[in-house]
Design an enzyme around this catalytic site. Sequence first.
Site: not given
Length: 644
Positions: A315-316, A387, A391, A433, A497
């Site tokens: 992943g990043s 990690a 998400k 979050k 949004t």
Amino acid sequence: MLFSKPQKTRIYLRENVFSLSDLRYLPRWVILFIDIIITSISILVSHLLIVGLDVKHYKFFPLPLMFCLIISLNVFFMYLFKTYLGVIRHSTFIDLFKIIFANLSTAITLVFFNYITYFTFGEKIILIPFVGFYFAISCLFLFTFRLFVKTFFNAIKENKRSSYRKKIYILGDDDTSVAIAQAIISNPNLPFDICGFISNQDKKVRIKLLGKSVITKSDFIKSLKIKDHDISGVLLIKETMQKDELDFWVNLFLENNLKIYKAPSMQKLRSNEMINHIKTIQIEDLLNRKPIKLDNTEIKKRHFQKTILVTGGAGSIGKEIVRQVALLEPLQIVVLDQSETPLYDTELEMRETYPHINFKFVLADISNLSRLEPIFAKYNFSMVYHAAAYKHVPLVEENPHEGVLVNVLGTKNLALLSSKFGVNRFVMVSTDKAVNPTNVMGASKRVAELFVQSLQNLEGNTTKFITTRFGNVLGSNGSVIPHFRKQIAKGGPVTITHPDIVRYFMTIPEACELVLNAGTMGKGGEIYVFDMGDPVKILDLAKRMIKLSGFEPDIDIKIIFTGLRPGEKLYEELLSDNARTLPTSHEKIMISKDPTMHFDEIDELTELVINFSRKEEKQEIVRILKSIVKEFKSNNSIYESLDK
């Protein structure tokens, strides 16, 4: 050869468009012939000077014969030093030195002959002042001819290139700005024409740099207001500017529809591929802050010749952790991920970039304990960077069982195995979050935080469990910026949004530096939070990105509001309401003192939610998550009824 093959083809096809700049080079005999004419003129001018001084030549040889001897000698040395071989339009100081050596050799030979005849016959054949005049004048004329041709062709090329080159100013007039301008001017492949420099000072100075004018800040702004300019963009050096200063100039340029280019570093200026390093400024450049700088000695000590595990390594965030750890000379890096193609791509990149590092790439699901345990048994991990996670808020909201199995069960498996096999440090990557969560994803990460913390004081545990918590990461998978960029490239619309939604941002290297530093600083049981700076309004972010792309918001590219997604909230937080922070050795990094749970309690509750996840009973999953994370209040979600 006068013309290249493509140019000959154009002539044969009777195309009537021809430019002198298309001329490749003249035959070498033509250059030699021109040089002979110039030397003949030099002899004539030298003769006239001698006559003007009322001095008479010696009469040992007739003057025409003497002049022919001089020309013959000069041609011999021109041939010897190959003065005629260089392409005149590309003449350099080496060509000048060749001319000087050829003419100096001619003069010395003439003087030598002069004294031989004097000692042999008692007479001199040539005046020494005449030789001096001839040497100076011939050098001057030959060099002037080459300089004229070089300047003439450069002027033609500049005129030809100016039709497609972008006229830009350089923001700044310091040494760095001048060096960058010099590099651009001397590189014919760059599509830029430097018009001048914008000084940060308002004091008027009548100077020029590299032949380009220097304009004051106020005069430049005034010219923008009255539209008294014909430039298309400005090149700025981001590294030399403070964020407030950068924001001021960027806003000014965007309001006046000027392209904003970012200068490369001085190292890249020396590269032959500099054309690839001058790019339009991106939104990441405007959001970026100066990275944290800590003592890397301790970080290297923790990783040097150690075996490191990175989960979610394709992943990043995980991939950047792998990159940074690879620089610390570890014994081995085990990269674990369940995504096959990204893991393979990561393997290709890492083996090419760090061929000296011993990598092991493992395809595995962290929720599968029987798959993980042999890996921990095989490798003596010193550090585990966790990690791996689901998400994406809407997807996890729709599939809470999958979110729990990866974010809770996966973390539980890794943490328990780390404790069992005596891993020195376990560093978990969490998210903002998880603070006062309004969605299943954030709640699942908060549960993972609570479980990891509970292990710290468990009897027999020697592993230091550390959590890092930060906001959105620029350029990471699923980040809003790449999403907006794709929408703009398609011509819009850009979807947001809610007009008031705000988020914290940081760069991937910053995020991973925090993870590595936390792993070094932590004593165990801490949740590290990072000073994220000021939150960014997503609407302002979208408008800036549209303007940086050369469009007008709501005119060229529409902005559409789609409504908050399930579980999404307007504002993210890094600290819970009842948390307090403790300072660390670095002002940008703090420790959040969130409420904790006893291991037996959180272990029982996580087993319960995991069992319901295996049965895919969504309502029960979310109900248990809410019982664990008391502050979890669903927002714009089907699970809001559980809060009542």
